[in-house]
Design a protein around this motif. Structure first.
Motif, short mmCIF file in Angstrom:
data_model
loop_
_atom_site.label_atom_id
_atom_site.label_comp_id
_atom_site.label_asym_id
_atom_site.label_seq_id
_atom_site.Cartn_x
_atom_site.Cartn_y
_atom_site.Cartn_z
N HIS A 36 17.96 91.08 97.94
CA HIS A 36 17.43 90.99 99.31
C HIS A 36 18.17 89.93 100.10
N ASP A 37 18.38 88.76 99.49
CA ASP A 37 19.09 87.67 100.17
C ASP A 37 20.51 88.08 100.56
N LYS A 38 21.12 88.96 99.78
CA LYS A 38 22.48 89.43 100.08
C LYS A 38 22.49 90.57 101.10
N TRP A 43 13.09 93.40 103.26
CA TRP A 43 11.89 93.15 102.46
C TRP A 43 10.86 94.26 102.66
#
Length: 119
Positions: A36-38, A43
């Motif tokens: 998700h962070d990448k 989300w």
């Protein structure tokens, strides 16, 4: 007594039960957050995928299979994005299983221990 109460019954006062019952659960959680962070998925996409898994027929009402659903949601989401085909995920899981069976007790399980691996 709830499941959580029984999980913490033997712990000293003020000490909570571990969040993850097994290391693979923490790893699946960490992979999801990292992806998700990448920017691999939003989300909201993740929430929809996990919700679909948890709502499937046969899901445990007490939630003991939550991380199985978590992993299935991650695999499904990555497959839908063309990043990890189900057949590839299944083949890798089978290779790890063979490697585990071929590894002597007490030794680290390495994918290189898979007897079917081409050397």
């Amino acid at each position: 007594m709830s499941r959580r109460d029984s999980d913490t019954a033997d712990l000293p006062p003020g000490v909570d039960a571990p969040v993850f019952a097994e290391p693979w659960q923490a790893e699946a959680f960490a992979m999801t957050v990292a992806l998700h962070d990448k920017g691999v998925f939003a989300w909201s996409e993740w929430a929809d995928a996990l919700s679909a898994q948890v709502k499937k027929l046969g899901a445990a009402t007490d939630g003991h299979d939550y991380y199985e659903h978590w992993l299935a949601a991650l695999e499904s989401l990555l497959a839908s994005k063309g990043l990890a085909a189900r057949a590839d995920v299944d083949a890798m899981a089978e290779a790890w299983e063979r490697a585990a069976h071929a590894t002597p007790h007490g030794k680290p399980i390495l994918l290189e221990n898979d007897p079917r691996q081409v050397r």
